[in-house]
Design a protein around this motif. Sequence first.
Motif, mmCIF file in Angstrom:
data_model
loop_
_atom_site.group_PDB
_atom_site.id
_atom_site.type_symbol
_atom_site.label_atom_id
_atom_site.label_comp_id
_atom_site.label_asym_id
_atom_site.label_seq_id
_atom_site.Cartn_x
_atom_site.Cartn_y
_atom_site.Cartn_z
ATOM 1 N N VAL A 176 -35.537 -71.362 -23.471
ATOM 2 C CA VAL A 176 -36.345 -70.298 -24.091
ATOM 3 C C VAL A 176 -36.764 -70.729 -25.492
ATOM 4 N N ARG A 177 -35.842 -71.311 -26.231
ATOM 5 C CA ARG A 177 -36.159 -71.791 -27.587
ATOM 6 C C ARG A 177 -37.229 -72.866 -27.553
ATOM 7 N N VAL A 178 -37.112 -73.807 -26.617
ATOM 8 C CA VAL A 178 -38.099 -74.881 -26.484
ATOM 9 C C VAL A 178 -39.464 -74.297 -26.111
ATOM 10 N N PHE A 179 -39.489 -73.338 -25.184
ATOM 11 C CA PHE A 179 -40.746 -72.691 -24.818
ATOM 12 C C PHE A 179 -41.396 -72.024 -26.029
ATOM 13 N N ALA A 180 -40.624 -71.285 -26.808
ATOM 14 C CA ALA A 180 -41.169 -70.597 -27.977
ATOM 15 C C ALA A 180 -41.757 -71.593 -28.975
ATOM 16 N N ARG A 181 -41.073 -72.705 -29.178
ATOM 17 C CA ARG A 181 -41.583 -73.728 -30.101
ATOM 18 C C ARG A 181 -42.871 -74.343 -29.566
ATOM 19 N N GLU A 182 -42.918 -74.640 -28.262
ATOM 20 C CA GLU A 182 -44.123 -75.205 -27.656
ATOM 21 C C GLU A 182 -45.290 -74.214 -27.734
ATOM 22 N N LEU A 183 -45.016 -72.945 -27.511
ATOM 23 C CA LEU A 183 -46.047 -71.915 -27.629
ATOM 24 C C LEU A 183 -46.615 -71.898 -29.043
ATOM 25 N N ALA A 184 -45.750 -71.961 -30.041
ATOM 26 C CA ALA A 184 -46.199 -71.978 -31.431
ATOM 27 C C ALA A 184 -47.029 -73.223 -31.737
ATOM 28 N N GLU A 185 -46.593 -74.367 -31.260
ATOM 29 C CA GLU A 185 -47.329 -75.609 -31.508
ATOM 30 C C GLU A 185 -48.701 -75.591 -30.847
ATOM 31 N N GLN A 186 -48.777 -75.085 -29.620
ATOM 32 C CA GLN A 186 -50.065 -75.035 -28.922
ATOM 33 C C GLN A 186 -50.988 -73.982 -29.533
ATOM 34 N N ALA A 187 -50.435 -72.873 -30.008
ATOM 35 C CA ALA A 187 -51.246 -71.871 -30.703
ATOM 36 C C ALA A 187 -51.811 -72.467 -31.994
ATOM 37 N N HIS A 188 -51.015 -73.271 -32.679
ATOM 38 C CA HIS A 188 -51.493 -73.943 -33.897
ATOM 39 C C HIS A 188 -52.609 -74.923 -33.561
ATOM 40 N N ALA A 189 -52.445 -75.703 -32.494
ATOM 41 C CA ALA A 189 -53.497 -76.640 -32.072
ATOM 42 C C ALA A 189 -54.765 -75.880 -31.700
ATOM 43 N N PHE A 190 -54.636 -74.739 -31.039
ATOM 44 C CA PHE A 190 -55.770 -73.890 -30.680
ATOM 45 C C PHE A 190 -56.498 -73.425 -31.941
ATOM 46 N N ALA A 191 -55.748 -72.965 -32.936
ATOM 47 C CA ALA A 191 -56.342 -72.500 -34.188
ATOM 48 C C ALA A 191 -57.074 -73.627 -34.909
ATOM 49 N N LEU A 192 -56.497 -74.806 -34.935
ATOM 50 C CA LEU A 192 -57.156 -75.950 -35.572
ATOM 51 C C LEU A 192 -58.472 -76.291 -34.882
ATOM 52 N N GLU A 193 -58.493 -76.235 -33.552
ATOM 53 C CA GLU A 193 -59.717 -76.541 -32.809
ATOM 54 C C GLU A 193 -60.783 -75.470 -33.052
ATOM 55 N N VAL A 194 -60.386 -74.213 -33.110
ATOM 56 C CA VAL A 194 -61.339 -73.140 -33.415
ATOM 57 C C VAL A 194 -61.913 -73.342 -34.815
ATOM 58 N N GLU A 195 -61.070 -73.681 -35.779
ATOM 59 C CA GLU A 195 -61.544 -73.953 -37.149
ATOM 60 C C GLU A 195 -62.523 -75.122 -37.169
ATOM 61 N N ARG A 196 -62.221 -76.186 -36.426
ATOM 62 C CA ARG A 196 -63.115 -77.348 -36.378
ATOM 63 C C ARG A 196 -64.470 -76.958 -35.807
ATOM 64 N N LEU A 197 -64.466 -76.234 -34.690
ATOM 65 C CA LEU A 197 -65.731 -75.824 -34.075
ATOM 66 C C LEU A 197 -66.523 -74.891 -34.990
ATOM 67 N N HIS A 198 -65.839 -73.968 -35.639
ATOM 68 C CA HIS A 198 -66.507 -73.050 -36.564
ATOM 69 C C HIS A 198 -67.177 -73.829 -37.692
ATOM 70 N N HIS A 199 -66.451 -74.766 -38.267
ATOM 71 C CA HIS A 199 -66.994 -75.580 -39.362
ATOM 72 C C HIS A 199 -68.221 -76.369 -38.884
ATOM 73 N N THR A 200 -68.128 -76.989 -37.708
ATOM 74 C CA THR A 200 -69.237 -77.768 -37.156
ATOM 75 C C THR A 200 -70.455 -76.883 -36.915
ATOM 76 N N GLN A 201 -70.245 -75.711 -36.334
ATOM 77 C CA GLN A 201 -71.359 -74.811 -36.041
ATOM 78 C C GLN A 201 -71.997 -74.278 -37.322
ATOM 79 N N GLN A 202 -71.195 -73.998 -38.339
ATOM 80 C CA GLN A 202 -71.746 -73.529 -39.610
ATOM 81 C C GLN A 202 -72.591 -74.622 -40.257
ATOM 82 N N ALA A 203 -72.112 -75.856 -40.189
ATOM 83 C CA ALA A 203 -72.874 -76.972 -40.744
ATOM 84 C C ALA A 203 -74.192 -77.146 -39.993
ATOM 85 N N ASP A 204 -74.155 -77.016 -38.663
ATOM 86 C CA ASP A 204 -75.373 -77.128 -37.862
ATOM 87 C C ASP A 204 -76.371 -76.032 -38.233
#
Length: 91
Positions: A57-85
């Motif tokens: 359960v602890r490992v799952f919670a940590r993996e969920l947090a890490e993947q949510a962070h990766a998701f947020a970083l990708e959304v930020e990257r796409l937002h930045h790219t689209q704003q620049a475009d």
Amino acid sequence: MTPRRSGVSWTQTFLHIQGRGAADCHTYPDRTPILEIPTGSSVVKIVLPATWVDDAVRVFARELAEQAHAFALEVERLHHTQQADRREEAA
């Protein structure tokens, strides 16, 4: 993503956020937390065994947090790219 067939039932659920979603972590003094993701008239809740947290359960919670962070970083990257475009198109 193609699910692997293992003889076990499986399902996929898609929750379309469209900018109106939220994420809430509900904590309690004597049981595990509940992660809630509501949007519109739908809600997804991630619930763990009520009172016992083992290593899996602890490992799952940590993996969920890490993947949510990766998701947020990708959304930020796409937002930045689209704003620049958009700025380039307006210029």
